[in-house]
Design an enzyme around this catalytic site. Structure first.
Site, PDB file in Angstrom:
ATOM      1  N   CYS A 454       0.830  -1.208   0.000  1.00 53.78           N
ATOM      2  CA  CYS A 454       0.000   0.000   0.000  1.00 53.78           C
ATOM      3  C   CYS A 454       0.859   1.250   0.000  1.00 53.78           C
ATOM      4  CB  CYS A 454      -0.927  -0.005   1.208  1.00 53.78           C
ATOM      5  SG  CYS A 454      -2.235  -1.235   1.120  1.00 53.78           S
ATOM      6  N   GLU A 456       4.292   1.171   1.745  1.00 57.80           N
ATOM      7  CA  GLU A 456       5.550   0.839   2.385  1.00 57.80           C
ATOM      8  C   GLU A 456       6.731   1.193   1.480  1.00 57.80           C
ATOM      9  OE1 GLU A 456       2.744  -1.053   2.098  1.00 57.80           O
ATOM     10  OE2 GLU A 456       3.033  -2.908   3.236  1.00 57.80           O
TER      11      GLU A 456
END
Length: 824
Positions: A454, A456
């Site tokens: 998402c 990171e």
């Protein structure tokens, strides 16, 4: 445009940098073929892996895995779709979901038995399965029952883990039946040198081993497995070369025959050898991604800074007159469609937290180089243009923003956002780079970060998988437990006795300490759980192939999970961030500061879900008081100061702990926070009763670090200013913010300029870390609910990813519809 005129262009109503967005007939036909296909379960991998595990049972785990991987690649069925230029898939079904029995098989059989629901009958993310595939899966189940990763994990985990999941405060189950993923390997080296270089490095280390040394004995099977797996991938590519030649023999269309022979030439060369042109580089990188997907059922296996990896070979091809912009665009579009084909199924309970047929694969574009110079190039625009044309939910496109960003690239990104689906998401170098440096990553690597999953950030080719993406921690539930003396009001279970109920607290400080007490306990439980799962992964999975493509695994002679990577971080995913801040502020304001109601009155209202109309004030009146209290997302320091303080606490508390790789070689080895809640805010909300922010029992929690739906009422600027106050430099695992704007806000001209200026200010002045923009109106979403067949390619941003809207579970659809819609 001549190329598209020859191909038979398909116009859309959109433009990209003033140019009509078009798809060639090839791309349009492939897109239609795939989007009309319902994902299907395939048993090929499961059957072949079982055969290999039965044959190589006595081998060391890493060698058994390598030989099983080779057996799969040698024997799985393969196909080439009509017209495609990039080849390779997880199976011969159009959108094929293989099964990974080594991680868990019991859940597969339970769901085939209808518990809780068969795959084809799910309310969202449905999968079809034919009789033969189901028969195979049932036949191999006996071999895996009690002999898989899930079973090994459960045998080691304390009973508190099961209780934590039962009451809905922590959940790591997806890690027991799923792999790590969440990484980008050294793709540039593969494109530049080929897998033969990886094999040579492993063979060199093998030749240097002194087997009288204990460490060498441990290194030998891993290094041997590197050679086995890389040679297997080369042979797998050669299978596609042979298939293309066979298909060309019977192909009647002269142009397609020529394309098939080109595909054969490409697959015969890469990924074994260096890529000689742009087509080969794209195919090489795709083969690497695909085969990593086959080795392990983790997701978020990404392509890194694709524009930086591909620009040199693109320039070389252009200068030699071998390729034009439209040719390269079509190749990238073919890659995107291959990614859309990829499917992986997990159990229904996990799926509810990861809804949308999403594997979270990122293409990162933009950013800067080591000297701070803007890195935008022609491939950056090719990637954005491909997304504008394909307009599907995968891959995830991530734009790295910085204060010197190429203006044309920034506006090109908003052109793509206007088309819909929240692509690209935008990440600020001004915060991400310092956050990584704060964790001990040197500048020269931090500046080269790319996005996986998402939100990171990872140092590609040098970092262990899953920099975040550990288990979920339900902050909303932790808050509820702190109000009930540590006891879950739904089950009467108490794992951590508190310091009293809300009625016992004399002031806000006692309330806040009660929350901290519960948070410390459950954070520790979650980290203990995930470390045990990681230990089981190291011993029982030990993926050699992906480790061979991450430095310094070969040089150290060990897989990533044993400490082979240069950098290592992990962290939990926090759910309900805004609910806690809003609830703490509401109690402080209404109960302790203004004394409008007593703590006893509020507790009764919570216990009765704000529905007791016999009290004075009534439950509904108390709910209105709590809803009217200051809310995060409105640039109100009363609540924002509480948010910042509590959020700093959870960030600092998380970073106290270490991963299982700590002290074993990698830099870091620490836990780090992330607000990437994926779609878990919906199912986790069902565990939480009424909360003091005015939310009713069972309702969805706030997603990510975004304000709670409908509570940010002062406009987009106030909303962003509140989020920008959070100490994002501590959130090295990634901060996530969803913003929903009215479509008119993205219309070219003054409206768009205002929105761009708002985003610039958020990143530059308020140190925002991330933003993603949904621009689909609530009316359109409601129409899609009513007439799904007419909106089959309607795309929305869910959390740190996009998804096609109509296949989503209705509860998640409703959650997306209810998000605040801003005008700029």
């Amino acid at each position: 445009m001549k190329y598209y005129e020859e191909q038979g262009q398909t116009d859309t109503k959109h433009e990209f940098l003033g140019r009509p967005v078009v798809r060639s007939k090839r791309i349009n036909d492939l897109r239609d073929l795939l989007i009309d296909a319902t994902p299907q379960i395939c048993s090929d991998r499961a059957k072949l892996l079982t055969q290999a595990y039965q044959t190589y049972q006595s081998e060391p785990t890493v060698l058994k895995r390598a030989k099983a991987f080779r057996h799969i690649l040698e024997n799985m069925r393969i196909s080439i779709l009509p017209g495609e230029l990039i080849v390779g898939s997880l199976g011969v079904k159009l959108r094929c979901a293989p099964i990974f029995p080594e991680f868990g098989m019991d859940w597969v059989i339970e769901e085939l038995d209808g518990n809780p629901v068969r795959p084809e009958q799910r309310p969202g993310d449905r999968y079809l399965i034919d009789e033969e595939d189901e028969k195979v899966l049932r036949e191999i189940h006996s071999f895996w029952h009690g002999n898989d990763h899930e079973s090994r994990c459960k045998a080691m985990l304390p009973k508190e883990t099961e209780i934590g999941k039962k009451i809905g405060v922590t959940d790591s189950y997806w890690l027991m039946i799923g792999g790590d993923g969440h990484l980008t390997v050294d793709l540039k080296s593969v494109a530049d040198k080929g897998l033969k270089d990886v094999i040579a490095r492993a063979q060199k280390r093998l030749a240097q081993l002194d087997l009288s040394e204990p460490d060498a004995i441990e290194q030998k099977p891993f290094l041997e497995s590197v050679v086995i797996t890389c040679e297997a991938v080369i042979a797998f590519a050669h299978r596609y070369a042979q298939l293309a030649v066979e298909m060309a023999k019977t192909e009647k269309d002269a142009q397609r025959k020529k394309e098939l022979m080109k595909i054969a030439e490409v697959c015969q060369n890469v990924p074994e050898n260096p890529a000689r042109d742009f087509h080969e580089a794209a195919q090489s990188l795709w083969f690497i991604n695909l085969t990593m997907q086959i080795e392990n059922n983790g997701h978020s296996i990404s392509f890194g800074r694709y524009d930086q990896t591909m620009i040199d070979i693109y320039k070389k091809d252009v200068e030699a007159g071998n390729i034009e912009y439209d040719d390269a665009l079509e190749i990238i579009e073919c890659v995107f469609l291959k990614m859309f084909q990829l499917q992986k199924i997990t159990c229904w309970d996990n799926t509810k937290a990861f809804s949308g047929y999403q594997l979270f694969q990122n293409f990162t574009v933009g950013g800067q180089d080591i000297n701070g110079k803007d890195s935008a190039n022609e491939v950056s625009f090719l990637v954005l243009n491909a997304q504008a044309a394909i307009a599907l939910n995968t891959p995830s496109i991530s734009l790295r923003y910085h204060n010197r960003i190429n203006e044309r690239l920034l506006y090109a990104s908003f052109d793509v956002v206007r088309i819909g689906g929240g692509q690209p998401a935008m990440y600020s170098d001004e915060v991400y780079i310092p956050a990584l440096v704060n964790r001990g990553i040197p500048w020269e690597d931090a500046v080269n970060y790319s996005i996986v999953g998402c939100v990171e950030a990872i140092v590609e080719g040098k970092q262990t998988g899953r920099p975040n993406g550990a288990g979920f921690i339900n902050l909303g539930k932790i808050l509820e437990l702190s109000l009930y003396n540590g006891k879950d009001p739904n089950t009467d279970i108490c794992m951590c006795e508190g310091t009293g109920t809300l009625s016992d607290f004399k002031n806000y400080e006692e309330l806040y300490e009660a929350f901290k007490t519960q948070a410390r306990y459950y954070f520790k439980q979650q980290i203990m759980t995930d470390n045990i799962i990681d230990q089981c992964t190291e011993l029982g999975i030990a993926d050699p192939y992906v480790s061979s493509l991450v430095h310094d695994c070969i040089e150290r002679g060990k897989v990533m999970k044993a400490g082979g990577a240069i950098y290592d971080y992990c962290g939990p995913l926090y759910v309900g961030v805004a609910n806690v801040g809003n609830s703490l502020a509401a109690i402080k304001k209404v109960v302790f500061d203004d004394k409008k109601i007593t703590a006893e009155q509020l507790m009764h209202a919570l216990e009765t879900n704000y529905e007791d109309m016999t009290t004075k004030p009534t439950g509904a009146e108390i709910q209105k008081m709590m809803l009217d209290a200051p809310k995060y997302g409105n640039d109100d320091d009363y609540v924002d100061d509480i948010m910042v303080d509590y959020f700093r606490f959870i960030c600092e508390e998380t970073a106290k702990y270490h991963t299982t790789r700590y002290g074993r070689g990698p830099i870091g080895g620490t836990w780090q926070p992330s607000t990437s809640s994926v779609s878990s805010n919906v199912p986790f909300g069902s565990f939480v009763g009424a909360t003091p922010d005015g939310r009713k029992a069972g309702d969805a929690l706030a997603d990510t670090s975004s304000p709670m739906h409908g509570t940010d009422t002062n406009g987009i600027t106030s909303s962003l200013k509140s989020v920008g106050k959070l100490p994002t430099v501590l959130v090295s695992g990634g901060q996530l913010l969803n913003v929903k704007v009215m479509p008119a806000s993205l219309e070219p001209g003054p409206n768009l300029k205002k929105l761009v200026d708002v985003v610039r200010t958020y990143f530059s002045d308020y140190k925002g870390m991330h933003v993603q923009i949904n621009c689909v109106s609530a009316d359109t979403l409601k129409a899609a609910q009513d007439n799904p067949s007419e909106y089959k390619d309607l795309m929305v941003r869910v959390a740190g990813y996009s998804a096609l809207f109509t296949p989503l579970d209705k509860a998640l659809q409703d959650d997306i519809i209810e998000r605040t819609e801003h005008a700029v």
